[in-house]
Design a protein around this motif. Structure first.
Motif, PDB file in Angstrom:
ATOM      1  N   GLY A 113       0.860  -1.186   0.000  1.00 50.81           N
ATOM      2  CA  GLY A 113       0.000   0.000   0.000  1.00 50.81           C
ATOM      3  C   GLY A 113       0.891   1.229   0.000  1.00 50.81           C
ATOM      4  N   ASP A 114       0.732   2.086   1.019  1.00 55.18           N
ATOM      5  CA  ASP A 114       1.619   3.249   1.105  1.00 55.18           C
ATOM      6  C   ASP A 114       2.677   3.066   2.200  1.00 55.18           C
ATOM      7  OD1 ASP A 114       0.168   3.543   3.431  1.00 55.18           O
ATOM      8  OD2 ASP A 114      -0.343   5.649   3.095  1.00 55.18           O
ATOM      9  N   GLN A 115       2.853   1.803   2.620  1.00 54.82           N
ATOM     10  CA  GLN A 115       3.791   1.519   3.713  1.00 54.82           C
ATOM     11  C   GLN A 115       5.037   0.801   3.191  1.00 54.82           C
ATOM     12  OE1 GLN A 115       3.650   2.158   7.262  1.00 54.82           O
ATOM     13  NE2 GLN A 115       5.771   1.581   6.848  1.00 54.82           N
ATOM     14  N   PRO A 116       6.232   1.405   3.304  1.00 56.97           N
ATOM     15  CA  PRO A 116       7.461   0.663   2.976  1.00 56.97           C
ATOM     16  C   PRO A 116       7.676  -0.469   3.975  1.00 56.97           C
ATOM     17  CG  PRO A 116       7.885   3.036   3.139  1.00 56.97           C
ATOM     18  CD  PRO A 116       6.511   2.800   3.682  1.00 56.97           C
ATOM     19  N   ARG A 117       8.213  -1.593   3.480  1.00 58.07           N
ATOM     20  CA  ARG A 117       8.590  -2.728   4.337  1.00 58.07           C
ATOM     21  C   ARG A 117      10.033  -3.084   4.022  1.00 58.07           C
ATOM     22  NH1 ARG A 117       4.633  -2.988   8.132  1.00 58.07           N
ATOM     23  NH2 ARG A 117       2.569  -3.187   7.192  1.00 58.07           N
ATOM     24  N   VAL A 118      10.811  -3.351   5.045  1.00 59.93           N
ATOM     25  CA  VAL A 118      12.221  -3.675   4.820  1.00 59.93           C
ATOM     26  C   VAL A 118      12.638  -4.802   5.747  1.00 59.93           C
ATOM     27  CG1 VAL A 118      13.041  -1.873   6.416  1.00 59.93           C
ATOM     28  CG2 VAL A 118      14.520  -2.608   4.533  1.00 59.93           C
ATOM     29  N   ARG A 119      13.531  -5.663   5.250  1.00 56.50           N
ATOM     30  CA  ARG A 119      14.009  -6.799   6.053  1.00 56.50           C
ATOM     31  C   ARG A 119      15.374  -7.244   5.542  1.00 56.50           C
ATOM     32  NH1 ARG A 119      10.520  -6.429   2.243  1.00 56.50           N
ATOM     33  NH2 ARG A 119       8.738  -7.291   3.339  1.00 56.50           N
ATOM     34  N   PRO A 120      16.127  -7.946   6.413  1.00 52.16           N
ATOM     35  CA  PRO A 120      17.444  -8.426   5.973  1.00 52.16           C
ATOM     36  C   PRO A 120      17.305  -9.636   5.052  1.00 52.16           C
ATOM     37  CG  PRO A 120      17.017  -9.159   8.225  1.00 52.16           C
ATOM     38  CD  PRO A 120      15.851  -8.290   7.835  1.00 52.16           C
ATOM     39  N   PHE A 121      18.127  -9.649   4.011  1.00 52.15           N
ATOM     40  CA  PHE A 121      18.222 -10.779   3.082  1.00 52.15           C
ATOM     41  C   PHE A 121      19.697 -11.102   2.857  1.00 52.15           C
ATOM     42  CE2 PHE A 121      14.527 -12.084   0.166  1.00 52.15           C
ATOM     43  CZ  PHE A 121      13.574 -11.929   1.141  1.00 52.15           C
ATOM     44  N   GLY A 122      19.966 -12.296   2.382  1.00 52.76           N
ATOM     45  CA  GLY A 122      21.353 -12.664   2.108  1.00 52.76           C
ATOM     46  C   GLY A 122      21.563 -13.373   0.781  1.00 52.76           C
ATOM     47  N   THR A 123      20.497 -14.005   0.260  1.00 56.73           N
ATOM     48  CA  THR A 123      20.689 -14.799  -0.963  1.00 56.73           C
ATOM     49  C   THR A 123      20.914 -13.899  -2.165  1.00 56.73           C
ATOM     50  OG1 THR A 123      18.279 -14.871  -1.117  1.00 56.73           O
ATOM     51  CG2 THR A 123      19.374 -16.806  -0.188  1.00 56.73           C
ATOM     52  N   ILE A 124      21.916 -14.235  -2.945  1.00 50.93           N
ATOM     53  CA  ILE A 124      22.195 -13.493  -4.175  1.00 50.93           C
ATOM     54  C   ILE A 124      22.891 -14.434  -5.150  1.00 50.93           C
ATOM     55  CG2 ILE A 124      24.467 -12.535  -3.498  1.00 50.93           C
ATOM     56  CD1 ILE A 124      21.670 -10.456  -5.084  1.00 50.93           C
ATOM     57  N   LEU A 125      22.418 -14.412  -6.380  1.00 52.59           N
ATOM     58  CA  LEU A 125      22.956 -15.334  -7.394  1.00 52.59           C
ATOM     59  C   LEU A 125      22.995 -14.623  -8.742  1.00 52.59           C
ATOM     60  CD1 LEU A 125      23.640 -18.392  -8.158  1.00 52.59           C
ATOM     61  CD2 LEU A 125      21.227 -18.558  -8.825  1.00 52.59           C
ATOM     62  N   LEU A 126      24.094 -14.794  -9.451  1.00 49.02           N
ATOM     63  CA  LEU A 126      24.171 -14.315 -10.830  1.00 49.02           C
ATOM     64  C   LEU A 126      23.919 -15.514 -11.732  1.00 49.02           C
ATOM     65  CD1 LEU A 126      24.727 -11.662 -12.310  1.00 49.02           C
ATOM     66  CD2 LEU A 126      27.132 -12.338 -12.449  1.00 49.02           C
ATOM     67  N   TYR A 127      22.851 -15.461 -12.509  1.00 50.59           N
ATOM     68  CA  TYR A 127      22.473 -16.593 -13.362  1.00 50.59           C
ATOM     69  C   TYR A 127      22.050 -16.030 -14.711  1.00 50.59           C
ATOM     70  CZ  TYR A 127      20.419 -21.141 -14.539  1.00 50.59           C
ATOM     71  OH  TYR A 127      20.128 -22.358 -15.125  1.00 50.59           O
ATOM     72  N   GLU A 128      22.675 -16.510 -15.761  1.00 50.04           N
ATOM     73  CA  GLU A 128      22.396 -16.009 -17.121  1.00 50.04           C
ATOM     74  C   GLU A 128      22.435 -14.486 -17.159  1.00 50.04           C
ATOM     75  OE1 GLU A 128      18.666 -17.860 -18.069  1.00 50.04           O
ATOM     76  OE2 GLU A 128      19.635 -19.684 -18.787  1.00 50.04           O
ATOM     77  N   ASP A 129      23.424 -13.931 -16.469  1.00 50.32           N
ATOM     78  CA  ASP A 129      23.623 -12.479 -16.474  1.00 50.32           C
ATOM     79  C   ASP A 129      22.464 -11.708 -15.830  1.00 50.32           C
ATOM     80  OD1 ASP A 129      26.013 -11.331 -17.137  1.00 50.32           O
ATOM     81  OD2 ASP A 129      25.196 -10.267 -18.875  1.00 50.32           O
TER      82      ASP A 129
END
Ligand SMILES: Cc1cc2nc3c(=O)[nH]c(=O)nc-3n(C[C@H](O)[C@H](O)[C@H](O)COP(=O)(O)O)c2cc1C
Length: 133
Positions: free
Chosen positions: A24-40
């Motif tokens: 809606g009009d509310q930002p949500r934020v949280r910690p993440f760690g997964t990151i992958l480079l796949y097919e650029d």
């Protein structure tokens, strides 16, 4: 190193980044760690049962931020769902610890990639560097 590789490497090395979504009009934020480079493409992983997944389905606009060694990176754009099994497998192979909770065929595991993304590296000592991918 290509531009998107540079963005990937920073998020990988930072270990943790913060993912912002919109509800809606509310930002949500949280910690993440997964990151992958796949097919650029730059992929993240989550669970379809999570609020973050529901928010992205309703509004794919997202931003991530990470800070490391005096430099911060923000990546904004749209996060697009990719249901291909091979990408989920590649993600879980990169993070085998996730296999306790997720599998490629569980109907919950979700990978999403950044589309129409703008990445900006910033620091207090150098001009910002912008990368689009
Ligand atoms: C260091 C760290 C890394 C995390 N990485 C992920 C991740 O890559 N994917 C994910 O779905 N949850 C990850 N989590 C858990 C989410 O932050 C947590 O499930 C959060 O509540 C999800 O947001 P939501 O409640 O708005 O759905 C991580 C948590 C921590 C502390």
């Amino acid at each position: 190193m290509s531009n998107i590789e540079k963005v990937y490497q920073f998020l990988h090395d930072a270990g943790t980044y913060y993912l912002a979504t919109v509800e809606g009009d509310q930002p949500r934020v949280r910690p993440f760690g997964t990151i992958l480079l796949y097919e650029d493409k730059l992929y993240i992983q989550t669970g379809k049962r999570k609020d973050v997944s529901r928010q992205l389905a309703e509004n794919p606009k997202a931003e991530v931020c990470a800070f490391m060694n005096g430099t911060w990176l923000r990546v904004s754009g749209k996060l697009v769902n990719d249901d291909r099994r091979e990408v989920k497998v590649a993600m879980l192979d990169k993070y085998p610890g996730l296999k306790n909770m997720y599998s490629a065929d569980d109907g919950n595991t979700q990978v999403l990639y950044f589309k129409d993304a703008t990445a900006v590296f910033s620091s207090f000592t150098a001009a910002p560097e912008e990368i689009k991918f």
